[in-house]
Write a protein that holds these residues in place. Structure first.
Motif, mmCIF file in Angstrom:
data_model
loop_
_atom_site.group_PDB
_atom_site.id
_atom_site.type_symbol
_atom_site.label_atom_id
_atom_site.label_comp_id
_atom_site.label_asym_id
_atom_site.label_seq_id
_atom_site.Cartn_x
_atom_site.Cartn_y
_atom_site.Cartn_z
ATOM 1 N N VAL A 21 0.859 -1.180 0.000
ATOM 2 C CA VAL A 21 0.000 0.000 0.000
ATOM 3 C C VAL A 21 0.896 1.230 0.000
ATOM 4 N N PRO A 22 0.638 2.204 -0.858
ATOM 5 C CA PRO A 22 1.499 3.377 -0.928
ATOM 6 C C PRO A 22 1.672 4.032 0.438
ATOM 7 N N SER A 23 2.856 4.594 0.661
ATOM 8 C CA SER A 23 3.180 5.190 1.953
ATOM 9 C C SER A 23 2.521 6.546 2.121
ATOM 10 N N PRO A 24 1.751 6.733 3.195
ATOM 11 C CA PRO A 24 1.206 8.067 3.466
ATOM 12 C C PRO A 24 2.289 9.114 3.642
ATOM 13 N N ALA A 25 3.500 8.709 4.090
ATOM 14 C CA ALA A 25 4.578 9.674 4.284
ATOM 15 C C ALA A 25 4.989 10.296 2.964
ATOM 16 N N ARG A 26 5.051 9.489 1.905
ATOM 17 C CA ARG A 26 5.436 10.022 0.603
ATOM 18 C C ARG A 26 4.375 10.982 0.084
ATOM 19 N N LEU A 27 3.126 10.604 0.223
ATOM 20 C CA LEU A 27 2.050 11.481 -0.218
ATOM 21 C C LEU A 27 2.054 12.775 0.589
ATOM 22 N N ARG A 28 2.259 12.665 1.886
ATOM 23 C CA ARG A 28 2.269 13.856 2.730
ATOM 24 C C ARG A 28 3.387 14.805 2.328
ATOM 25 N N THR A 29 4.557 14.245 2.010
ATOM 26 C CA THR A 29 5.678 15.081 1.587
ATOM 27 C C THR A 29 5.377 15.794 0.272
ATOM 28 N N ALA A 30 4.861 15.041 -0.716
ATOM 29 C CA ALA A 30 4.554 15.652 -2.010
ATOM 30 C C ALA A 30 3.469 16.714 -1.882
ATOM 31 N N LEU A 31 2.454 16.427 -1.072
ATOM 32 C CA LEU A 31 1.375 17.388 -0.890
ATOM 33 C C LEU A 31 1.886 18.644 -0.190
ATOM 34 N N THR A 32 2.778 18.464 0.772
ATOM 35 C CA THR A 32 3.380 19.608 1.459
ATOM 36 C C THR A 32 4.145 20.495 0.479
ATOM 37 N N VAL A 33 4.829 19.874 -0.480
ATOM 38 C CA VAL A 33 5.564 20.637 -1.493
ATOM 39 C C VAL A 33 4.612 21.495 -2.319
ATOM 40 N N PHE A 34 3.448 20.944 -2.674
ATOM 41 C CA PHE A 34 2.493 21.723 -3.474
ATOM 42 C C PHE A 34 1.904 22.882 -2.676
ATOM 43 N N PHE A 35 1.627 22.671 -1.388
ATOM 44 C CA PHE A 35 1.164 23.781 -0.554
ATOM 45 C C PHE A 35 2.230 24.878 -0.499
ATOM 46 N N ALA A 36 3.500 24.476 -0.340
ATOM 47 C CA ALA A 36 4.579 25.468 -0.288
ATOM 48 C C ALA A 36 4.717 26.206 -1.619
ATOM 49 N N LEU A 37 4.592 25.471 -2.725
ATOM 50 C CA LEU A 37 4.680 26.098 -4.041
ATOM 51 C C LEU A 37 3.571 27.127 -4.235
ATOM 52 N N ASP A 38 2.369 26.786 -3.794
ATOM 53 C CA ASP A 38 1.237 27.701 -3.921
ATOM 54 C C ASP A 38 1.521 29.016 -3.196
ATOM 55 N N GLY A 39 2.013 28.925 -1.960
ATOM 56 C CA GLY A 39 2.338 30.131 -1.203
ATOM 57 C C GLY A 39 3.489 30.904 -1.806
ATOM 58 N N PHE A 40 4.483 30.197 -2.324
ATOM 59 C CA PHE A 40 5.658 30.829 -2.912
ATOM 60 C C PHE A 40 5.282 31.651 -4.141
ATOM 61 N N VAL A 41 4.492 31.061 -5.025
ATOM 62 C CA VAL A 41 4.102 31.752 -6.252
ATOM 63 C C VAL A 41 3.199 32.945 -5.936
ATOM 64 N N ARG A 202 1.321 8.865 -8.138
ATOM 65 C CA ARG A 202 1.585 7.443 -7.858
ATOM 66 C C ARG A 202 1.046 7.012 -6.505
ATOM 67 N N ASN A 203 0.924 7.960 -5.578
ATOM 68 C CA ASN A 203 0.532 7.611 -4.208
ATOM 69 C C ASN A 203 -0.905 8.003 -3.903
ATOM 70 N N ARG A 204 -1.779 7.939 -4.911
ATOM 71 C CA ARG A 204 -3.177 8.330 -4.701
ATOM 72 C C ARG A 204 -3.835 7.517 -3.592
ATOM 73 N N ARG A 205 -3.587 6.203 -3.547
ATOM 74 C CA ARG A 205 -4.302 5.343 -2.599
ATOM 75 C C ARG A 205 -3.800 5.496 -1.178
ATOM 76 N N ALA A 206 -2.679 6.186 -0.994
ATOM 77 C CA ALA A 206 -2.165 6.361 0.366
ATOM 78 C C ALA A 206 -3.073 7.240 1.204
ATOM 79 N N SER A 207 -3.919 8.057 0.568
ATOM 80 C CA SER A 207 -4.807 8.931 1.331
ATOM 81 C C SER A 207 -6.121 8.263 1.677
ATOM 82 N N GLU A 208 -6.329 7.018 1.222
ATOM 83 C CA GLU A 208 -7.556 6.315 1.568
ATOM 84 C C GLU A 208 -7.434 5.735 2.961
#
Length: 441
Positions: A21-41, A202-208
């Protein structure tokens, strides 16, 4: 309780094998990057508003009208994004909107008139609003899977991104043109999306929630392992069962009247606080430079300091919610922001105003993520979309409202409306007590 964000769970396969099952840690890291990118831009744009204002020859009121393009674009797309998330998944919509946001950020610096600026900001606002709804929908699902109130940590990443974007903008404001600066932001956004986007997809199912994951040889609702979320059910599933809305990642259901009223209540709380964030983002630098005669560096540092204290507050948001609960967090935050912004708007010196901005950021830090998170736990993507539309509508409508008030009164007096709305948020936060379950710890 096991640390689900640090483990990879396996389910029994059809022939005795394991399915990772995909790792929630990987999804959390990638999602955190997108939140940071949104604020940065976004912050990179707001610190160049004074230069773009001069470039287009806009007055305070006409600039407010142009900024309304961001509001209109965001509000139009936010409810649509909720439907797109249910159909295609919040992960895919987040990546697509990040690409559009990165491409549209370079357009404002190419304009030479107020109407043209308003049109390109309409496109920028559409991408910004869509990305925020999609990211928050994914975050609500992940909070349910982790069974911890970690929503403030994602919004902390947005604030840190905003701080970095504002700080960089302040450094390059004297040496780079707005066109060069915003073009660089576009390239950075596309590069970050190319790196983090595949991880998110790739880690869509980690949030289920584990109880909903299935594979060959497993049945829906099978228990993932001792002590897992599947044994007790997720926060979102519990809230969905109460409201009739279903889990965040499930199919769309019509919200009941009572659920809709609660979602709207949290949306209004988000609106009151996001109004202040938008006001400081787009008028804070002008207040410091024009009313208090600060230089370009200190003026740009105002929003950076606000973003820093907001980020610090959000880093401690999970512990604050677990220790004091939702109601105290909302009420104390609104009261703190009200006092801080009163100083920020009316202080006679730059440093006192900066101190007020810092206190306001600390107070506003956790109100928006709590409000949107609770709406999403109640009604899934529809709840996130509804609360986000109201909330981000406050962030985006606030600047043009303040522009009109500044022309008729003064910019300091216009900024005191932030104090008023922060106080209203505190009152509504107290009124919201008992409407939902407290976040699970």
């Amino acid at each position: 309780m096991p640390q689900l964000n640090k483990l990879r769970t396996t389910l029994p396969g059809e022939f005795g094998g394991d399915i990772a099952v995909p790792s929630p840690a990987r999804l959390r890291t990638a999602l955190t990057v997108f939140f940071a990118l949104d604020g940065f831009v976004f912050a990179g744009w707001v610190v160049r508003i004074p230069a773009v204002k001069h470039q287009t020859g806009a007055s305070a009121s006409t600039l407010g009208l142009a900024l309304l393009g961001v509001s209109a674009g965001a509000v139009i797309t936010m409810m649509l994004t909720g439907r797109l998330c249910r159909r295609f998944g919040g992960h895919a919509v987040t990546v697509v909107c990040a690409v559009l946001l990165s491409l549209s950020i370079c357009l404002p610096a190419q304009t030479r008139s107020v109407p043209a600026l308003g049109l390109v900001l309409l496109l920028f606002g559409a991408a910004y609003g869509g990305m925020n709804v999609a990211m928050n929908s994914v975050a609500v699902d992940l909070v349910a899977a982790l069974r911890r109130p970690v929503m403030p940590s994602f919004h902390a990443a947005f604030s840190f991104g905003g701080m970095a974007g504002a700080g960089l903008g302040g450094l390059v404001a004297g040496s780079l043109s707005p066109a060069t600066h915003l073009f660089g932001l576009a390239g950075t956004g596309l590069l970050v999306t190319a790196c983090a986007g595949p991880v998110l997809l790739r880690n869509r199912r980690a949030s289920e929630p584990p109880a909903t994951r299935t594979g060959p040889g497993t049945r829906p609702g099978a228990v993932a392992g001792p002590g897992s979320v599947a044994e007790t059910g997720s926060v979102a599933e519990t809230a969905g069962a109460v409201s009739g809305a279903g889990s965040p990642s499930g199919p769309a259901h019509r919200m009941s009247g009572a659920t809709r009223r609660i979602v709207i209540l949290f949306g209004v709380i988000a609106l009151c606080t996001a109004y202040g964030e938008g006001a400081l983002a787009e008028w804070g630098a002008l207040h410091l430079s024009e009313d208090l005669h600060a230089g370009a560096g200190p003026a740009a540092a105002g929003y950076s300091l606000f973003a820093l204290t907001m980020a610090i507050g959000r880093l401690g948001g999970t512990a604050l919610l677990e220790r004091h609960g939702q109601t105290r967090t909302l009420v104390a935050g609104g009261a703190t922001a009200a006092v801080g912004m009163l100083f920020g708007a009316l202080a006679p010196t730059v440093w006192l105003a900066l101190s007020g901005f810092a206190l306001a950021g600390l107070g506003l830090a956790n109100i928006f993520p709590v409000a949107v998170g609770r709406a999403g736990a109640l009604a899934g993507p529809s709840g996130v979309a509804a609360a986000s539309t109201l909330g981000y509508g406050g962030m985006l409508v606030g600047p043009p409202v303040i522009g009109f008030l500044a022309d008729r009164l003064s910019l300091p007096m216009a900024l005191t409306t932030v104090t008023l709305l922060a106080s209203i948020a505190a009152v509504l936060g107290y009124a919201a007590r008992g409407t939902t379950r407290a976040p699970a710890g």
